[in-house]
Motif scaffolding. Structure first.
Motif, mmCIF file in Angstrom:
data_model
loop_
_atom_site.group_PDB
_atom_site.id
_atom_site.type_symbol
_atom_site.label_atom_id
_atom_site.label_comp_id
_atom_site.label_asym_id
_atom_site.label_seq_id
_atom_site.Cartn_x
_atom_site.Cartn_y
_atom_site.Cartn_z
ATOM 1 N N ILE A 23 0.837 -1.203 0.000
ATOM 2 C CA ILE A 23 0.000 0.000 0.000
ATOM 3 C C ILE A 23 0.873 1.255 0.000
ATOM 4 C CG2 ILE A 23 -0.346 0.211 2.510
ATOM 5 C CD1 ILE A 23 -3.113 0.699 -0.089
ATOM 6 N N GLU A 24 2.050 1.181 0.616
ATOM 7 C CA GLU A 24 2.976 2.319 0.584
ATOM 8 C C GLU A 24 3.510 2.528 -0.832
ATOM 9 O OE1 GLU A 24 4.457 5.559 2.347
ATOM 10 O OE2 GLU A 24 3.710 3.997 3.694
ATOM 11 N N THR A 85 -9.794 4.960 -11.536
ATOM 12 C CA THR A 85 -10.273 3.843 -12.367
ATOM 13 C C THR A 85 -9.238 3.294 -13.334
ATOM 14 O OG1 THR A 85 -11.147 5.348 -14.056
ATOM 15 C CG2 THR A 85 -12.658 4.688 -12.278
ATOM 16 N N ASP A 86 -8.172 4.055 -13.601
ATOM 17 C CA ASP A 86 -7.247 3.627 -14.652
ATOM 18 C C ASP A 86 -5.786 3.972 -14.324
ATOM 19 O OD1 ASP A 86 -6.646 2.419 -17.053
ATOM 20 O OD2 ASP A 86 -7.102 4.178 -18.275
ATOM 21 N N ALA A 87 -5.426 3.873 -13.038
ATOM 22 C CA ALA A 87 -4.023 4.094 -12.668
ATOM 23 C C ALA A 87 -3.185 2.995 -13.305
ATOM 24 C CB ALA A 87 -3.861 4.092 -11.150
ATOM 25 N N ALA A 88 -2.049 3.356 -13.875
ATOM 26 C CA ALA A 88 -1.278 2.414 -14.689
ATOM 27 C C ALA A 88 -0.214 1.647 -13.910
ATOM 28 C CB ALA A 88 -0.612 3.167 -15.838
ATOM 29 N N ALA A 146 2.661 -5.538 -10.738
ATOM 30 C CA ALA A 146 1.432 -6.335 -10.850
ATOM 31 C C ALA A 146 0.743 -6.457 -9.488
ATOM 32 C CB ALA A 146 1.746 -7.718 -11.418
ATOM 33 N N GLN A 147 1.514 -6.625 -8.421
ATOM 34 C CA GLN A 147 0.927 -6.708 -7.086
ATOM 35 C C GLN A 147 0.293 -5.381 -6.683
ATOM 36 O OE1 GLN A 147 4.503 -7.970 -5.130
ATOM 37 N NE2 GLN A 147 3.872 -10.132 -5.093
ATOM 38 N N HIS A 152 -4.597 -2.122 -5.859
ATOM 39 C CA HIS A 152 -5.457 -1.024 -6.323
ATOM 40 C C HIS A 152 -6.841 -1.566 -6.680
ATOM 41 C CE1 HIS A 152 -6.130 2.941 -8.368
ATOM 42 N NE2 HIS A 152 -7.098 2.225 -8.895
ATOM 43 N N ALA A 153 -6.886 -2.638 -7.454
ATOM 44 C CA ALA A 153 -8.175 -3.207 -7.867
ATOM 45 C C ALA A 153 -8.989 -3.682 -6.659
ATOM 46 C CB ALA A 153 -7.947 -4.371 -8.834
ATOM 47 N N ASP A 154 -8.302 -4.214 -5.652
ATOM 48 C CA ASP A 154 -8.999 -4.740 -4.471
ATOM 49 C C ASP A 154 -9.468 -3.651 -3.516
ATOM 50 O OD1 ASP A 154 -8.578 -7.312 -5.397
ATOM 51 O OD2 ASP A 154 -6.887 -7.717 -4.043
#
Length: 186
Positions: A23-24, A85-88, A146-147, A152-154
């Motif tokens: 998260i950091e 919604t679309d952070a890369a 990827a993690q 972010h998605a969760d």
């Protein structure tokens, strides 16, 4: 000068041992690209509105803060929606932010006050996530882009989130602007 400020609080508490590092890293790299905007373009777009956008995190929440000229609130909300919604999280940017975080952790952990705070937090909170004020360097280094995208998605969802908008704006008008901009954030 007519300004608007906003704070978006997103719950992010987790007992997973890898969570503080992930998260950091998410917080540090969230503004490195979103939609078709890279870090520079996103920062430029926010600055062109006469505003600022920041991300921070603590044990309980991810906090996005922003300010803008009141007339540009709709455009800032649109940029915020893109980030939500679309952070890369581009791999190279995440790697750079991880390196910076590791340096900051080394500096922080060399300070007596931080050492005392960590000891006190562990004594007070035990295994609770509140005792983990600073992520472990090994966990930061092991975190992948990827993690971070998965976290972010969760977690970056409207459920439980609180958005506060204040400033030289009509409450009804601001609510309409928020609803329009964030309608696709689910």
């Amino acid at each position: 000068i007519p300004l608007a400020e906003l704070r978006l609080r997103i719950p992010s508490l987790s007992a997973k041992p890898t969570h503080p590092a992930r998260i950091e890293v998410l917080s540090d790299s969230m503004l490195t690209g979103a939609g078709d905007l890279d870090r520079v373009a996103l920062a430029g777009a926010v600055q062109a509105l006469g505003g600022g956008l920041s991300v921070s995190v603590d044990a309980d929440r991810l906090l996005l803060g922003a300010n803008v000229l009141a007339a540009n609130l709709p455009e800032l909300l649109t940029l915020l929606a893109t980030v939500l919604t679309d952070a890369a999280y581009p791999a190279r940017e995440v790697a750079t932010e991880k390196e910076r975080l590791v340096e900051r952790l080394a500096i922080a952990r060399s300070r007596p006050g931080v050492i005392a705070e960590q000891s006190l937090a562990l004594r007070m909170w035990g295994e609770h996530p509140y005792s983990l004020e600073l992520p472990e360097v090994d966990a930061v280094n092991a975190t992948t882009a990827a993690q971070v995208r998965r976290v972010h998605a969760d977690l970056v969802r409207p459920a439980g989130s609180v958005l506060v908008v204040v400033g030289d704006v009509s409450p009804a008008h601001a609510l309409d602007q928020v609803e329009a901009a964030l309608a696709d954030w689910t």
